[in-house]
Enzyme design. Structure first.
Site, PDB file in Angstrom:
ATOM      1  N   HIS A  21      -7.389  -8.344   0.641  1.00 32.47           N
ATOM      2  CA  HIS A  21      -7.908  -7.382  -0.611  1.00 32.47           C
ATOM      3  C   HIS A  21      -7.613  -7.941  -1.905  1.00 32.47           C
ATOM      4  O   HIS A  21      -6.769  -9.011  -2.068  1.00 32.47           O
ATOM      5  CB  HIS A  21      -7.427  -5.761  -0.313  1.00 32.47           C
ATOM      6  CG  HIS A  21      -5.852  -5.676  -0.296  1.00 32.47           C
ATOM      7  ND1 HIS A  21      -5.086  -6.216  -1.468  1.00 32.47           N
ATOM      8  CD2 HIS A  21      -5.181  -5.313   0.654  1.00 32.47           C
ATOM      9  CE1 HIS A  21      -3.895  -5.879  -0.988  1.00 32.47           C
ATOM     10  NE2 HIS A  21      -3.747  -5.252   0.149  1.00 32.47           N
ATOM     11  N   HIS A  24      -3.938  -9.352  -2.756  1.00 32.97           N
ATOM     12  CA  HIS A  24      -3.852 -10.769  -2.322  1.00 32.97           C
ATOM     13  C   HIS A  24      -4.405 -11.703  -3.353  1.00 32.97           C
ATOM     14  O   HIS A  24      -3.849 -12.851  -3.528  1.00 32.97           O
ATOM     15  CB  HIS A  24      -4.388 -11.058  -0.832  1.00 32.97           C
ATOM     16  CG  HIS A  24      -3.728  -9.997   0.253  1.00 32.97           C
ATOM     17  ND1 HIS A  24      -4.450  -8.972   0.988  1.00 32.97           N
ATOM     18  CD2 HIS A  24      -2.410 -10.047   0.777  1.00 32.97           C
ATOM     19  CE1 HIS A  24      -3.763  -8.162   1.584  1.00 32.97           C
ATOM     20  NE2 HIS A  24      -2.527  -8.899   1.476  1.00 32.97           N
ATOM     21  N   CYS A 130      10.884  -1.374  10.568  1.00 36.71           N
ATOM     22  CA  CYS A 130       9.594  -1.408  10.152  1.00 36.71           C
ATOM     23  C   CYS A 130       8.527  -2.426  10.577  1.00 36.71           C
ATOM     24  O   CYS A 130       8.765  -3.564  10.100  1.00 36.71           O
ATOM     25  CB  CYS A 130       9.395  -0.975   8.709  1.00 36.71           C
ATOM     26  SG  CYS A 130       7.660  -0.912   7.938  1.00 36.71           S
ATOM     27  N   CYS A 133       6.794  -3.902   7.661  1.00 38.14           N
ATOM     28  CA  CYS A 133       7.450  -4.840   6.952  1.00 38.14           C
ATOM     29  C   CYS A 133       8.074  -6.187   7.701  1.00 38.14           C
ATOM     30  O   CYS A 133       8.496  -7.128   7.221  1.00 38.14           O
ATOM     31  CB  CYS A 133       8.638  -4.266   6.171  1.00 38.14           C
ATOM     32  SG  CYS A 133       7.995  -2.973   4.855  1.00 38.14           S
ATOM     33  N   CYS A 155       8.899   4.234   6.337  1.00 38.62           N
ATOM     34  CA  CYS A 155       9.304   3.264   5.383  1.00 38.62           C
ATOM     35  C   CYS A 155       8.577   3.670   4.096  1.00 38.62           C
ATOM     36  O   CYS A 155       7.407   4.201   3.820  1.00 38.62           O
ATOM     37  CB  CYS A 155       8.474   2.030   5.938  1.00 38.62           C
ATOM     38  SG  CYS A 155       8.281   0.615   4.758  1.00 38.62           S
ATOM     39  N   HIS A 158       5.337   1.220   3.264  1.00 40.23           N
ATOM     40  CA  HIS A 158       4.146   1.364   4.305  1.00 40.23           C
ATOM     41  C   HIS A 158       3.949   2.444   4.796  1.00 40.23           C
ATOM     42  O   HIS A 158       2.732   2.959   5.098  1.00 40.23           O
ATOM     43  CB  HIS A 158       4.248   0.445   5.453  1.00 40.23           C
ATOM     44  CG  HIS A 158       4.023  -0.968   5.345  1.00 40.23           C
ATOM     45  ND1 HIS A 158       4.889  -1.752   5.094  1.00 40.23           N
ATOM     46  CD2 HIS A 158       3.228  -1.719   5.168  1.00 40.23           C
ATOM     47  CE1 HIS A 158       4.838  -3.012   4.875  1.00 40.23           C
ATOM     48  NE2 HIS A 158       3.563  -3.119   4.887  1.00 40.23           N
ATOM     49  N   LYS A 305      -0.217   1.903  -4.539  1.00 38.63           N
ATOM     50  CA  LYS A 305      -0.161   0.314  -4.345  1.00 38.63           C
ATOM     51  C   LYS A 305      -1.641  -0.016  -3.501  1.00 38.63           C
ATOM     52  O   LYS A 305      -1.816   0.787  -2.581  1.00 38.63           O
ATOM     53  CB  LYS A 305       1.037  -0.011  -3.858  1.00 38.63           C
ATOM     54  CG  LYS A 305       1.129  -1.429  -3.294  1.00 38.63           C
ATOM     55  CD  LYS A 305       2.508  -1.655  -2.743  1.00 38.63           C
ATOM     56  CE  LYS A 305       2.718  -3.296  -2.343  1.00 38.63           C
ATOM     57  NZ  LYS A 305       1.830  -3.568  -1.166  1.00 38.63           N
ATOM     58  N   LYS A 308      -4.711  -1.240   2.624  1.00 36.16           N
ATOM     59  CA  LYS A 308      -5.688  -1.225   3.588  1.00 36.16           C
ATOM     60  C   LYS A 308      -5.527   0.104   4.395  1.00 36.16           C
ATOM     61  O   LYS A 308      -6.295   0.962   4.761  1.00 36.16           O
ATOM     62  CB  LYS A 308      -5.740  -2.483   4.658  1.00 36.16           C
ATOM     63  CG  LYS A 308      -6.456  -3.788   3.805  1.00 36.16           C
ATOM     64  CD  LYS A 308      -7.972  -3.451   3.827  1.00 36.16           C
ATOM     65  CE  LYS A 308      -8.514  -4.742   3.305  1.00 36.16           C
ATOM     66  NZ  LYS A 308     -10.239  -4.571   3.033  1.00 36.16           N
TER      67      LYS A 308
END
Length: 528
Positions: A21, A24, A130, A133, A155, A158, A305, A308
């Site tokens: 996305h 990145h 996690c 992560c 987490c 996430h 943040k 996806k």
């Protein structure tokens, strides 16, 4: 090791559990701009990016899709991650995959050397893990879940539940490096940047480091531990080593000595891995630590943040298909202070495209070429006697070159662009004030017209050179229209104002065509 003259820059290697996305792509573009700048400035430059393909998350994703982990990684690399580099015009020198033989073999070499030196031992570990992560979490890293995860610890990054894992693993004696790391941070204040990330890392290390579990027995997708093939190497310990395995560690000593150490550009959420675990690993191996770790901020969409899993991910081509790769690159490098969080919106992108690229820079170039064509048949005129306004343009031209280069040295890409845009604004104001269209009507002011257009052409050419690391497509087109000699990328950036022309301009289509806007989250429609 490197004598410091080389500029080796890396992105993180990205996890292939899903497609990229714009978060990145933001990291890729920032690293690419820095690499292009240094390369064009004449610094020996090497730019590395790649993919992280081992670990439990990849195994689970592949299994859920009915393929092997390697088949899944191959598919994602070929159809998503490598095409991303073309979509946003990335000039990487190398692309490493953690499934490459050059990587896997030398991960084992590195690990064996640490084991032989006594830095690795066997132990039991139980903790909250996690998978997102690929990291064991401390209590402070967890928050209360909401919605379907209410009543569970999740987490903080996430927002998914952690898993309680108990394994007999191999451990790296990271606790031995608490004080050496603190000494490193104190002796080299620029090692971790920006300051907010540096302060967070120092506070974390001051609490004392524990030893790190560096192997897994519960699954087999990873690099085998060389002395015990019932274990695979912990995915982060494996992945971090890409920065040296790509640079020749273990198989090309000359290359490694020439390139290393590197500047790492990473998201702030993984800065701890790069500024704590990674230098500790290198210290244990007797290898120089990285030159710098820069943890940039997050891209936010709707205040959250980019993710996806939360359906806030935006594919880069959703932007580039309409605005083009240059506008993508310029927007994210100028609209966000590099190192801080920044919010993305279609409205802001569209407004900056129109005001700054189309009207500010693009229109400046187009009308200047048009005036030289109209008044001098495309031949760039020789200047007459200079006036104060002309000298001011030349002074700003030189200052902007120096200021932009100094900003790049600080990794302050947004400041570099802000400096360059001073010249854009100055030239637009200069042309408005000098009114070459009025001068052209008075034969007795021919010398003045020649000086004004010559001065403006020189300034716009300097802009083309300075902006070529950021908007390479548009500046390449402009370079040809200005009759630039050679390739624009061969013009030394630190003396950009010394660029040369063959003396004639050529027709120039709009560098940033008008875009029709459509209200809503889908963004603008099409370019005209």
């Amino acid at each position: 090791m490197s004598d410091g003259s080389s500029f080796y820059i890396t992105t993180p290697i990205f996890y292939v559990n899903d497609v990229p996305h714009i978060g990145h792509a933001y990291t890729e573009v920032a690293s690419d701009v820095l690499a292009r700048w240094h390369r064009q400035a004449g610094d020996p430059t090497w730019f590395l990016t790649g993919t992280d393909e081992h670990g439990q998350k990849i195994l689970r994703t592949a299994t859920a899709n009915g393929v092997t982990p390697k088949e899944w990684a191959d598919r994602l690399v070929e159809t998503a991650w490598q095409p991303l580099l073309q979509t946003i015009d990335i000039s990487n020198d190398d692309f490493i995959r953690t499934t490459d033989a050059r990587h896997e073999v030398n991960v084992q070499l590195f690990l064996q050397r640490l084991f032989d030196a006594g830095y690795i031992y066997t132990g039991d570990y139980e903790g909250a893990y996690c998978v997102g992560c690929e990291e064991y979490k401390q209590l402070g890293d967890l928050i209360d879940g909401t919605g379907p995860y209410e009543g569970q610890q999740v987490c903080a990054i996430h927002s998914i539940p952690v898993e309680l894992l108990q394994e007999r693993n191999y451990f790296f004696r990271m606790s031995d490096f608490t004080q050496p790391l603190l000494d490193l941070y104190e002796s080299n204040p620029d090692f971790i940047q920006p300051e907010s990330v540096r302060n967070e890392i120092i506070a974390f290390v001051k609490r004392g480091l524990t030893d790190l579990s560096i192997s897994r027995q519960s699954f087999d997708w990873g690099v085998k531990v060389p002395w015990d093939d019932s274990h695979v190497v912990y995915v982060w310990f494996d992945a971090l080593l890409n920065y040296i395995t790509a640079a020749g560690y273990g198989y090309d000593d000359e290359k490694f000595a020439r390139l290393w150490p590197a500047t790492h550009i990473v998201g702030k959420d993984i800065a701890r891995f790069h500024a704590v675990i990674w230098p500790a690993m290198l210290m244990a191996a007797g290898i120089e630590v990285p030159k710098q770790v820069f943890g940039h901020g997050w891209l936010l969409v709707g205040g959250e943040k980019m993710s996806k899993s939360k359906l806030t991910g935006i594919a880069p081509n959703q932007i580039t298909d309409t605005f083009g790769s240059d506008a993508f690159r310029y927007y994210f490098m100028s609209a966000i202070n590099f190192g801080q969080d920044g919010s993305f919106s279609w409205e802001d992108l569209s407004a900056r495209y129109q005001a700054e690229l189309a009207n500010g820079f693009g229109n400046l170039a187009s009308r200047l070429v048009a005036m030289v064509t109209r008044y001098f048949d495309g031949v760039i005129p020789d200047p007459g006697e200079s006036e104060a306004a002309d000298e001011r343009v030349r002074t700003i031209e030189r200052r902007v070159v120096d200021d932009a280069d100094a900003a790049i040295e600080r990794l302050a890409i947004h400041e570099a662009l802000s400096s360059i845009w001073e010249l854009v604004d100055e030239l637009n104001g200069y042309i408005t004030a000098q009114e070459p269209w009025a001068l052209a009507k008075k034969p007795e002011l021919l010398d003045r017209l020649q000086t004004v257009l010559f001065t403006a052409v020189r300034g716009v050419g300097t802009l083309a050179v300075l902006l070529s690391p950021v908007i390479p497509e548009a500046t390449g087109t402009l370079w040809q229209a200005l009759g630039g000699v050679g390739e624009i990328t061969d013009v030394p950036l630190r003396t950009a104002y010394h660029w040369e022309t063959d003396g004639k301009v050529w027709p120039l289509e709009p560098l940033f065509p008008r875009i029709e806007n459509i209200e809503g989250s889908g963004g603008p429609a099409a370019r005209e």
